[in-house]
Scaffold this motif. Structure first.
Motif, short mmCIF file in Angstrom:
data_model
loop_
_atom_site.label_atom_id
_atom_site.label_comp_id
_atom_site.label_asym_id
_atom_site.label_seq_id
_atom_site.Cartn_x
_atom_site.Cartn_y
_atom_site.Cartn_z
N ILE A 131 -4.75 1.63 -1.64
CA ILE A 131 -4.41 0.64 -2.66
C ILE A 131 -4.52 1.29 -4.03
O ILE A 131 -5.59 1.78 -4.42
CB ILE A 131 -5.34 -0.58 -2.57
CG1 ILE A 131 -5.06 -1.34 -1.27
CG2 ILE A 131 -5.16 -1.50 -3.76
CD1 ILE A 131 -5.92 -2.55 -1.07
N LYS A 143 0.84 -1.19 0.00
CA LYS A 143 0.00 0.00 0.00
C LYS A 143 0.88 1.24 0.00
O LYS A 143 2.06 1.18 0.35
CB LYS A 143 -0.90 0.01 1.24
CG LYS A 143 -1.89 -1.14 1.31
CD LYS A 143 -2.72 -1.07 2.60
CE LYS A 143 -3.70 -2.22 2.70
NZ LYS A 143 -4.49 -2.17 3.95
N VAL A 202 -3.08 -6.63 2.03
CA VAL A 202 -3.62 -6.04 0.80
C VAL A 202 -4.80 -6.87 0.29
O VAL A 202 -5.85 -6.33 -0.08
CB VAL A 202 -2.54 -5.94 -0.29
CG1 VAL A 202 -3.15 -5.55 -1.64
CG2 VAL A 202 -1.47 -4.93 0.10
#
Length: 277
Positions: free
Chosen positions: A124, A118, A149
């Motif tokens: 993201i 990230k 993630v």
């Protein structure tokens, strides 16, 4: 590090299988893949993905679009055990491999010369999204970062890319494992013949304690190929890549799998499947 887990078989039960996410069998667009790590296994796995992609397109499937993630550059110890040439010394690993793969297979895949993570705000980016994630990393922290993630992607619909599978590769000197996980539940069809399994656990959930224990192992960089070979056998990475590639190929070719991975020991040439159950 080799993980072990007992497989229990009930003779009275139906075979347990996982059916591939239905939209992957006859998709409109290429399946997007984030390949994370361009070292011993990742450099081999990229070629495997190229071969699968070519075979799929010959079968009138749109194939793959791959992003390769790695922030390392090619160094002298990488030559021989990893798929790099002397002329590529000093280049980013991802760039060297993607350029070569695109020329050979006629693909238009992309190199990402930084770590898969990230951003500094915990967001993201579009490039982090994909349908399938293949991790070929050599440290525990990165695996947990990838899992973080993927959990975010499981609860967030971003940019039209639906995250469905994570395939993780790990190895020590002579042994290793490949484990396929689902990102969330994959809806399964009704079946009278099979007992379907919709969710396959993350490696960080199933083997998290063992992963953390492995952090005590020596992971310092090697200064030569001879030193690198003291830590990892010459063919452990390529063997894992070929067998892991076969598992991925069967997901698309057969549309189902009874196995979600395997344990491999090259010292005694032993391989043990990991059942989806």
């Amino acid at each position: 590090m080799e993980f072990k887990k007992d497989n229990v078989f009930d003779i009275n039960s139906k075979p347990k299988v996982h059916f591939t996410f239905n939209n992957f069998i006859q998709p409109t667009n290429p399946i997007t893949i984030n390949l994370i790590g361009a070292g011993g296994t990742g450099s081999q796995m990229l070629t495997v993905l190229g071969r699968i992609n070519h075979a799929l397109t010959e079968l009138e499937h749109p194939g793959f679009f791959v992003r390769l993630w790695d922030d390392d550059k090619v160094e002298e110890p990488n030559l021989g055990r990893q798929l790099f040439a002397e002329s590529e010394l000093g280049l980013y690993k991802a760039t060297a491999l993607i350029n070569r793969t695109n020329r050979f297979f006629g693909t238009n895949w992309k190199a990402e010369n930084h770590r898969f993570r990230k951003d500094e705000f915990g967001k993201i980016s579009h490039s982090l999204t994909a349908n399938i994630f293949v991790s070929c990393v050599d440290n525990v922290q990165t695996r947990f970062e990838i899992a973080d993630v993927l959990r975010t992607l499981d609860t967030t619909y971003l940019y039209g890319n639906t995250a469905k599978y994570w395939m993780d590769f790990g190895n020590s000197k002579f042994s290793g494992q490949v484990l396929l996980s689902t990102i969330g539940d994959i809806r399964q069809p009704d079946s009278k013949k099979f007992e379907t399994v919709s969710k396959l656990k993350f490696i960080t959930d199933e083997f998290g304690t063992l992963l953390k224990q492995s952090e005590t192992e020596d992971d310092t960089p090697s200064c030569s190929l001879a030193e690198a070979l003291e830590k990892q056998d010459l063919f452990i990475n390529s063997t894992l890549a070929q067998m892991g590639g076969s598992l991925l190929w069967n997901l698309f070719r057969n549309g189902m799998t009874e196995n979600r991975g395997f344990f491999l020991n090259l010292k005694n040439f032993n391989s043990q499947p990991i059942k989806v159950a």
